[in-house]
Scaffold this active site. Sequence first.
Site, PDB file in Angstrom:
ATOM      1  N   SER B  51       0.821  -1.211   0.000  1.00  0.00           N
ATOM      2  CA  SER B  51       0.000   0.000   0.000  1.00  0.00           C
ATOM      3  C   SER B  51       0.858   1.265   0.000  1.00  0.00           C
ATOM      4  CB  SER B  51      -0.954  -0.008   1.192  1.00  0.00           C
ATOM      5  OG  SER B  51      -0.218  -0.008   2.386  1.00  0.00           O
ATOM      6  N   HIS B  52       2.165   1.120   0.224  1.00  0.00           N
ATOM      7  CA  HIS B  52       3.047   2.296   0.155  1.00  0.00           C
ATOM      8  C   HIS B  52       3.977   2.260  -1.053  1.00  0.00           C
ATOM      9  CE1 HIS B  52       1.964   2.404   4.516  1.00  0.00           C
ATOM     10  NE2 HIS B  52       1.699   3.625   4.138  1.00  0.00           N
ATOM     11  N   GLU B 192      -7.711   0.548   3.954  1.00  0.00           N
ATOM     12  CA  GLU B 192      -8.172  -0.818   4.240  1.00  0.00           C
ATOM     13  C   GLU B 192      -9.688  -0.857   4.407  1.00  0.00           C
ATOM     14  OE1 GLU B 192      -5.412  -3.207   7.068  1.00  0.00           O
ATOM     15  OE2 GLU B 192      -5.084  -1.105   7.588  1.00  0.00           O
TER      16      GLU B 192
END
Lengths: 340, 340
Positions: B51-52, B192
């Site tokens: 996610s990064h 999320e």
Amino acid sequence: MKNPAPPNKEISLDEIFTLSKKVMTVHGANEENGEAVAETVTNAERDGSVSHGLFRIPGYIKALDSGKVNGNAKPVLEEISPVIMRCDAQNGFAPIAHKYCLSSLKAAAKKYGLGAVSIQRAHHFAALWPEVESLGNEGLVGFTCVSYLPWVAPIGGSTPIFGTNPFAFAWPRPNQNPMVIDMATSSMAMGEVQIAARDGLDVPIGTGLSASGKLTTNAAEIAKGVLLPFGGHKGSAIALMVELLAGPLVGETFSYETAERDNSDGGPPQGGQLILALSPDLLGGINWANQAEQFFDKFEAIEGVRLPGARRYKNRKDGNIRKVNAELLEKIVRLTKHDR
Amino acid sequence: MKNPAPPNKEISLDEIFTLSKKVMTVHGANEENGEAVAETVTNAERDGSVSHGLFRIPGYIKALDSGKVNGNAKPVLEEISPVIMRCDAQNGFAPIAHKYCLSSLKAAAKKYGLGAVSIQRAHHFAALWPEVESLGNEGLVGFTCVSYLPWVAPIGGSTPIFGTNPFAFAWPRPNQNPMVIDMATSSMAMGEVQIAARDGLDVPIGTGLSASGKLTTNAAEIAKGVLLPFGGHKGSAIALMVELLAGPLVGETFSYETAERDNSDGGPPQGGQLILALSPDLLGGINWANQAEQFFDKFEAIEGVRLPGARRYKNRKDGNIRKVNAELLEKIVRLTKHDR
């Protein structure tokens, strides 16, 4: 409530101080050490932080009587760099170490923007807010933490390795008390669980595990088992961080090492403490105080929330008289009657 | 799983770096800025911190295209004292600021035992572990935190005022990667929750509140409402601490102020970051590294627990090829095709 409220007795804060100092000196502490502990006890009672007040006196006395703690400690401060100090508490109670190190820490943080003290060989038996509040009162941001005895299992496991590992944080506020956070990283203090067990009360699920490693709400089973950290994996990681910061970072023990060298006399074991001070004037520079006050206004305007520490400050304004447990008071008075 | 796994494509870490740098420079970043962001993205993919990684590229590009972020930033470091630096990121992405400040911070902490950087006017859009890992690799304890946009309500309330407010901590280990903690102080990342909402999944109770302020497990309702902090009142207090440390302490904004000045282009807003470095050599002095390794051995021997960050390091060893979302990859390749 299953049990009736215990009988209380009214006593002034001045009397609490005098009694606390007397019982310490009767059991071998000198004036300076007796006063440092008495001040800590009195300030806890003043703020309604009862579990850190007179309630702790029997433990302080056990540690003096067993010889574990030196009631005549004269802590030694060593300047490692202009911003780092090590404070050898000389086996004394933590409040005397604070008397010897906080003013140097404040001076360093004001001059350089940042400072730290590693406290070694101290016996901490109280809350952490007094240290950081003292920094906050000087316009500094304060942070401190200690570890303790291994009563808390990491999330996922059932073997205790963490202490209840509290930390405290202070934010300075112009013309009023600092905003202070002071929390254990365990779900609950072991003392609270023991009191719930005694009174036959349940505790929330997640507070701890039974001796066989099962989640339970039965406080009596948890008292025989282990506590858990607050907040699941995240809280567990924070408890781990405190173990490192208050242990090897400051040249002191992990909770499990603390337990290994303790004599189990019921008084506070020996361990380390990290205290950090930061200057918003130097780090931020502009308008930080007003900016934060505007934030606090906005925060407190939210229905249902309040700033951490607000209850203690409210209790503090409640005059000079406190109600204390009569049985505890009698016990302490009895302790003043006999020499060690 | 309600939905089938998305189609993935294999790509090497070198290709991820090259692609990331290219898309940044096509959209106006210079070599140095493009490389700094590309390195952050590549390291995230390397560690499975998906996610990064590439997932963030469209946001980085939006911020370049809208002119919110300066892709040619040359951060300016000001030494306020020997241990305090302010880093004006000049409106650039955070990784370029780190390139300009971390070596000075390390030098200060090694010499004086302690150092801090206040990063101002930076746009942080990644995880925090790279900064503290870099400190840990030099034998220093690292701590950092940032705030963000006001998506999280304090416990007791239903009005969002906190960001997801992550912090990270690193402990140095001899001859191996530092032990690194990196956590949001919210119960869950908003991303999320949004993904769970998209997939029609539930989230644990306590994750957030619906728009009408009710606790719910319905992710879609929380996506329209607010997140809550992890760990109840304690986690809420830590989120508050991060607001102060990454805001006024470093001369920057609270999350609500960050939102007020953001142009909502979908890229990272401008804000502050505090980075602290501490030297166990100077603070503790003796045997801290071996002592901590013994503790880690004991910790990892507990069944069911693992050290924070262990999964990332495991992923890191996984060769040079990564599977990435094919649709995302196509989108990024398309973004390299047109000038700004």
